[in-house]
Design a protein around this motif. Structure first.
Motif, PDB file in Angstrom:
ATOM      1  N   LYS A   1       7.560  -0.178   5.059  1.00  0.00           N
ATOM      2  CA  LYS A   1       8.003   0.198   3.717  1.00  0.00           C
ATOM      3  C   LYS A   1       8.043   1.708   3.548  1.00  0.00           C
ATOM      4  O   LYS A   1       7.120   2.385   3.978  1.00  0.00           O
ATOM      5  N   THR A   2       9.059   2.252   2.982  1.00  0.00           N
ATOM      6  CA  THR A   2       9.070   3.602   2.420  1.00  0.00           C
ATOM      7  C   THR A   2      10.496   4.052   2.149  1.00  0.00           C
ATOM      8  O   THR A   2      11.402   3.790   2.947  1.00  0.00           O
ATOM      9  N   ILE A   3      10.654   4.721   1.012  1.00  0.00           N
ATOM     10  CA  ILE A   3      11.978   5.292   0.736  1.00  0.00           C
ATOM     11  C   ILE A   3      12.258   6.439   1.714  1.00  0.00           C
ATOM     12  O   ILE A   3      13.393   6.793   1.935  1.00  0.00           O
ATOM     13  N   ASP A   4      11.199   7.010   2.307  1.00  0.00           N
ATOM     14  CA  ASP A   4      11.364   8.203   3.149  1.00  0.00           C
ATOM     15  C   ASP A   4      12.004   7.927   4.523  1.00  0.00           C
ATOM     16  O   ASP A   4      12.479   8.847   5.171  1.00  0.00           O
ATOM     17  N   ASN A   5      11.951   6.688   4.972  1.00  0.00           N
ATOM     18  CA  ASN A   5      12.522   6.285   6.275  1.00  0.00           C
ATOM     19  C   ASN A   5      11.879   7.008   7.459  1.00  0.00           C
ATOM     20  O   ASN A   5      12.538   7.285   8.458  1.00  0.00           O
ATOM     21  N   ASP A   6      10.595   7.326   7.344  1.00  0.00           N
ATOM     22  CA  ASP A   6       9.985   8.152   8.394  1.00  0.00           C
ATOM     23  C   ASP A   6       9.037   7.378   9.312  1.00  0.00           C
ATOM     24  O   ASP A   6       8.235   7.984  10.027  1.00  0.00           O
ATOM     25  N   GLN A  36      17.567   2.634   1.719  1.00  0.00           N
ATOM     26  CA  GLN A  36      18.967   2.574   1.261  1.00  0.00           C
ATOM     27  C   GLN A  36      19.059   2.577  -0.261  1.00  0.00           C
ATOM     28  O   GLN A  36      19.961   3.194  -0.834  1.00  0.00           O
ATOM     29  N   SER A  37      18.115   1.881  -0.913  1.00  0.00           N
ATOM     30  CA  SER A  37      18.142   1.841  -2.386  1.00  0.00           C
ATOM     31  C   SER A  37      17.897   3.236  -2.944  1.00  0.00           C
ATOM     32  O   SER A  37      18.512   3.646  -3.933  1.00  0.00           O
ATOM     33  N   ALA A  38      16.978   3.974  -2.306  1.00  0.00           N
ATOM     34  CA  ALA A  38      16.687   5.343  -2.761  1.00  0.00           C
ATOM     35  C   ALA A  38      17.911   6.242  -2.562  1.00  0.00           C
ATOM     36  O   ALA A  38      18.217   7.085  -3.418  1.00  0.00           O
ATOM     37  N   ILE A  39      18.614   6.049  -1.446  1.00  0.00           N
ATOM     38  CA  ILE A  39      19.838   6.840  -1.216  1.00  0.00           C
ATOM     39  C   ILE A  39      20.845   6.553  -2.332  1.00  0.00           C
ATOM     40  O   ILE A  39      21.487   7.460  -2.864  1.00  0.00           O
ATOM     41  N   SER A  70       0.822  -1.215   0.000  1.00  0.00           N
ATOM     42  CA  SER A  70       0.000   0.000   0.000  1.00  0.00           C
ATOM     43  C   SER A  70       0.858   1.268   0.000  1.00  0.00           C
ATOM     44  O   SER A  70       1.956   1.295   0.554  1.00  0.00           O
ATOM     45  N   GLY A  71       0.357   2.322  -0.651  1.00  0.00           N
ATOM     46  CA  GLY A  71       1.075   3.600  -0.696  1.00  0.00           C
ATOM     47  C   GLY A  71       2.086   3.639  -1.832  1.00  0.00           C
ATOM     48  O   GLY A  71       2.084   2.763  -2.704  1.00  0.00           O
ATOM     49  N   GLY A  72       2.970   4.642  -1.792  1.00  0.00           N
ATOM     50  CA  GLY A  72       3.995   4.757  -2.835  1.00  0.00           C
ATOM     51  C   GLY A  72       4.873   3.517  -2.848  1.00  0.00           C
ATOM     52  O   GLY A  72       5.190   2.974  -1.793  1.00  0.00           O
ATOM     53  N   ASP A  73       5.254   3.066  -4.029  1.00  0.00           N
ATOM     54  CA  ASP A  73       6.050   1.832  -4.070  1.00  0.00           C
ATOM     55  C   ASP A  73       7.497   2.104  -3.658  1.00  0.00           C
ATOM     56  O   ASP A  73       7.867   3.241  -3.355  1.00  0.00           O
ATOM     57  N   CYS A  74       8.304   1.068  -3.623  1.00  0.00           N
ATOM     58  CA  CYS A  74       9.745   1.220  -3.394  1.00  0.00           C
ATOM     59  C   CYS A  74      10.417  -0.038  -3.925  1.00  0.00           C
ATOM     60  O   CYS A  74       9.746  -0.956  -4.393  1.00  0.00           O
ATOM     61  N   GLN A  75      11.719  -0.070  -3.831  1.00  0.00           N
ATOM     62  CA  GLN A  75      12.472  -1.128  -4.506  1.00  0.00           C
ATOM     63  C   GLN A  75      12.339  -2.518  -3.885  1.00  0.00           C
ATOM     64  O   GLN A  75      12.505  -3.502  -4.585  1.00  0.00           O
ATOM     65  N   ALA A  76      12.093  -2.637  -2.584  1.00  0.00           N
ATOM     66  CA  ALA A  76      12.209  -3.956  -1.961  1.00  0.00           C
ATOM     67  C   ALA A  76      10.867  -4.568  -1.547  1.00  0.00           C
ATOM     68  O   ALA A  76      10.823  -5.452  -0.681  1.00  0.00           O
ATOM     69  N   LEU A  77       9.784  -4.133  -2.173  1.00  0.00           N
ATOM     70  CA  LEU A  77       8.473  -4.707  -1.811  1.00  0.00           C
ATOM     71  C   LEU A  77       8.411  -6.190  -2.167  1.00  0.00           C
ATOM     72  O   LEU A  77       7.973  -7.025  -1.359  1.00  0.00           O
ATOM     73  N   ASN A  78       8.841  -6.517  -3.375  1.00  0.00           N
ATOM     74  CA  ASN A  78       8.781  -7.934  -3.784  1.00  0.00           C
ATOM     75  C   ASN A  78       9.722  -8.785  -2.931  1.00  0.00           C
ATOM     76  O   ASN A  78       9.377  -9.897  -2.537  1.00  0.00           O
TER      77      ASN A  78
END
Ligand code: F6P
Length: 358
Positions: free
Chosen positions: A134-139, A150-153, A9-17
């Protein structure tokens, strides 16, 4: 037969799968071979409308390295959870009914802050829920790191690295806008890793004059490339002082497409240099997870399976001091993990001469 519901759910990111694969492998190893996963399509929407794929262990093979989400995702804001859908469906009621209709033993929710608030609500309503951060934002409050961060960084850093060489050749000033409306974690890490001159964050309102000073000083010292990493939600000290409502209005009524363009224009007024804007945008969420995220998400996924085995529900899987753990969803829900301006990482960056505009 163990019946597990799962959604992203929400914005995707690299490590969902990679995380879903971890959950499923954990279930097979720790609990049973005899299980089915009901993968809800496009997040909570799939659970509301009873739109799912019945999946087996093998459906999760070969996806460790695959970005995005094989289930699809969407945003269903928590603040609208009690507002019926456009076609009049009571969301919470429908989700509970579908969970019961499919005789699920547990629901695994891979999501960010808002999604975990909904997960907590469903847990309160009596569903057996396990959350994964989950989130690239780390919040997400309660975990040191979220998967995707980390992948987003890595993406943002390599973007800054690439801009750096061309900025240097042309002696340009570059304003690079990094994702993060409410928090600046990616900007902070990628800014340090990319060796920028200034990092501007939502958590540390900036004074434009301090940014000018840094540019002036660094150019005087012979630095050809001037690099400024600005988070999407960075604000000036003046805007930060406004009451919340007015602050929101100022941001909403901005005549620029985004913060980087506004900042670049202000810098242009003061300096003769060629000032450019560069925005990595959704590339920061795209592509494959890096090795760190593949390990982290696999560990978090396996822990979710352990919680299901132990019937330890209503929990969010977290990592703290490199130990995988679980905390009550209620403890994390509604809190945002922001950068503390006194964080040692901020201090280190300042000690390296990076300007934060404060
Ligand atoms: O929450 C992750 C995030 O990528 C933020 O950093 C960004 O501000 C936002 O999502 C963008 O959302 P959307 O893809 O819906 O435009």
């Amino acid at each position: 037969m163990l019946r597990i519901g799962m959604l992203t759910s929400g914005g995707d990111c690299q490590a969902l799968n990679a995380t879903m694969r971890g959950v499923v492998r954990g279930i097979k190893t720790l609990i049973t071979d005899d299980f089915e996963v009901y993968g809800f399509i496009d997040g909570y929407k799939g659970l509301v409308y009873g739109n799912y794929r019945k999946m087996k262990y093998n459906d999760f093979a070969g996806i460790l390295n695959k970005g995005g989400t094989i289930l699809g995702t969407s945003r269903m804001p928590f603040k609208e959870i009690d507002i019926p859908t456009a076609d009049g469906i009571d969301k919470v009621k429908a989700m509970k009914e579908n969970y019961k209709k499919l005789k699920l033993d547990a629901l695994v929710v891979l999501g960010g802050n808002g999604s975990q608030k909904t997960a907590n609500r469903l847990a309160d309503e009596g569903l057996n829920v396990v959350g994964l951060p989950k989130t690239i934002d780390n919040d997400i409050w309660g975990t040191d790191v979220t998967f995707g961060f980390q992948s987003a960084i890595d993406v943002a850093t390599s973007y800054i690295d690439n801009i750096y060489t061309t900025a240097e050749s042309h002696s340009r000033i570059f304003v690079i806008e990094v994702m993060g409306h409410k928090v600046g974690w990616i900007t902070l890490y990628a800014g340090i890793a990319g060796g920028v001159d200034a990092i501007l964050l939502p958590e540390i309102p900036y004074d434009i004059k301090k940014v000018y000073k840094t540019i002036e000083k660094n150019q005087k010292e012979g630095k050809k490339a001037i690099m400024i990493a600005v988070a999407e939600g960075a604000i000036t000290k003046e805007v930060a002082k406004l009451p919340k409502k007015e602050r929101k209005a100022v941001i909403a009524n901005r005549t620029y497409p985004s913060v980087a363009y506004e900042l670049a224009d202000k810098i242009r007024e003061k300096f003769d240099s060629d000032v450019r804007v560069a925005i990595p945008g959704h590339t920061q969420r795209g592509g494959s997870p890096d090795a760190y995220d593949k390990v982290l998400s696999s560990r978090l996924g396996a822990k979710a399976a352990e919680l299901i085995r132990d019937k330890d529900f209503g929990k969010l899987v977290v990592i703290r001091n490199n130990v995988i753990d679980a905390i009550p969803l209620a403890e994390s829900a509604g809190k945002l993990k922001m950068i503390d301006p006194d964080d040692q990482l901020v201090k280190s960056a300042k000690d390296l001469g990076i300007c934060f505009g404060d």
